[in-house]
Design an enzyme around this catalytic site. Sequence first.
Site, mmCIF file in Angstrom:
data_model
loop_
_atom_site.group_PDB
_atom_site.id
_atom_site.type_symbol
_atom_site.label_atom_id
_atom_site.label_comp_id
_atom_site.label_asym_id
_atom_site.label_seq_id
_atom_site.Cartn_x
_atom_site.Cartn_y
_atom_site.Cartn_z
ATOM 1 N N HIS A 199 30.408 -14.842 12.402
ATOM 2 C CA HIS A 199 30.242 -16.131 11.727
ATOM 3 C C HIS A 199 29.360 -17.073 12.529
ATOM 4 O O HIS A 199 28.529 -17.796 11.963
ATOM 5 C CB HIS A 199 31.608 -16.768 11.468
ATOM 6 C CG HIS A 199 32.543 -15.869 10.730
ATOM 7 N ND1 HIS A 199 33.913 -15.901 10.891
ATOM 8 C CD2 HIS A 199 32.300 -14.879 9.823
ATOM 9 C CE1 HIS A 199 34.469 -14.988 10.117
ATOM 10 N NE2 HIS A 199 33.516 -14.350 9.465
ATOM 11 N N HIS B 86 30.878 -14.855 1.221
ATOM 12 C CA HIS B 86 31.302 -14.607 2.598
ATOM 13 C C HIS B 86 30.840 -13.231 3.080
ATOM 14 O O HIS B 86 30.481 -13.070 4.248
ATOM 15 C CB HIS B 86 32.817 -14.723 2.744
ATOM 16 C CG HIS B 86 33.250 -14.601 4.167
ATOM 17 N ND1 HIS B 86 33.213 -15.656 5.049
ATOM 18 C CD2 HIS B 86 33.669 -13.528 4.892
ATOM 19 C CE1 HIS B 86 33.600 -15.248 6.244
ATOM 20 N NE2 HIS B 86 33.883 -13.957 6.172
ATOM 21 N N ASP C 239 28.689 -12.419 6.387
ATOM 22 C CA ASP C 239 28.972 -11.390 7.397
ATOM 23 C C ASP C 239 27.750 -10.511 7.652
ATOM 24 O O ASP C 239 27.443 -10.167 8.802
ATOM 25 C CB ASP C 239 30.134 -10.505 6.940
ATOM 26 C CG ASP C 239 31.492 -11.157 7.124
ATOM 27 O OD1 ASP C 239 31.590 -12.147 7.870
ATOM 28 O OD2 ASP C 239 32.467 -10.659 6.519
ATOM 29 N N HIS D 40 31.675 -4.540 7.889
ATOM 30 C CA HIS D 40 31.137 -4.585 9.249
ATOM 31 C C HIS D 40 30.728 -3.214 9.778
ATOM 32 O O HIS D 40 29.713 -3.097 10.478
ATOM 33 C CB HIS D 40 32.159 -5.210 10.197
ATOM 34 C CG HIS D 40 32.375 -6.666 9.947
ATOM 35 N ND1 HIS D 40 31.368 -7.598 10.042
ATOM 36 C CD2 HIS D 40 33.490 -7.358 9.596
ATOM 37 C CE1 HIS D 40 31.845 -8.795 9.770
ATOM 38 N NE2 HIS D 40 33.125 -8.676 9.494
#
Length: 292
Positions: A77, A246, A250, A273
């Site tokens: 972030h 969001h 990421d 991720h």
Amino acid sequence: MKQQTIRATATVSGPLLHAPGSATVVFSPAAEDTGWVFIRSDLPGNPQIPCRPENIDVRYRWTTVRRGEASVSVVEHVLAACRGLEIDNLFISVDTDGIPMPDGGSAKPFVDALSGVGIICQAKPRNLLTIDRPVFVAGSRGDPMTEKIASSQSYIVALPGNGFEVIYVLEYPNTPLGTQIVKFDVNPDAFVREIAPARSFITSWELNRLQNEQATALFGPAIDEVPIVHPNHNFVQRLSLEAARHKALDLIGDLALLGRPIQGTFIGIRSGHRLNRELVLSLARQFEEANP
């Protein structure tokens, strides 16, 4: 375009996600060609961890950078804020092994702190990485802890482009999230308005599964501010398509681990991720081959 850093130091404090307790991060100006460098101010010698592909260590729900015995978790972030604001050079000093996660995991506290002290141009031009041919990575959605409840395939495609464009497709069928698609031309104005405020989220069944497996020790107090998605309840969003926004945030943050700003179009489909890391490593190999 010239490289940029901040005019003065800035500070953000808040709860941790990956461990009990809280943390304070201090941002400091850095010279040209420094890049983004994490500093562990709590360890002897204040070891530094530059943002480079070889230092990525993806954990359960977050990205970690590691160099030797020093590591910093939940970096995505804050790196998204740096990339979104087009800050090229920055020291990021933290007093424990993770970045605080205030505001439910949005990038807004970092954006407010960095923009609040001012962003200044430096003498040297920005050193952009450029996608010159398509790159494709694929994998299972999620990670080993969630594959039973999220088994669809995930993909990321990187394509040549004139700017920095991010497209994300999120799919959570039979939940209030459903299918969400977002597309951004990432620049400071768009990032501040449309991406930075988007909070993280966790599904109720994922949280229950972790509780049943007594794995909640994975989470620190920041989890209390993260929105929970329930199958049969409305998900109160801060802004439309917040979950997909969001996920785009990421991806922007994880791409910063290439160590330099990048130009191209990036399309993520149900990715997270772990797959972001695979893309970064694949791109790094491509750039090394092109510039031996």
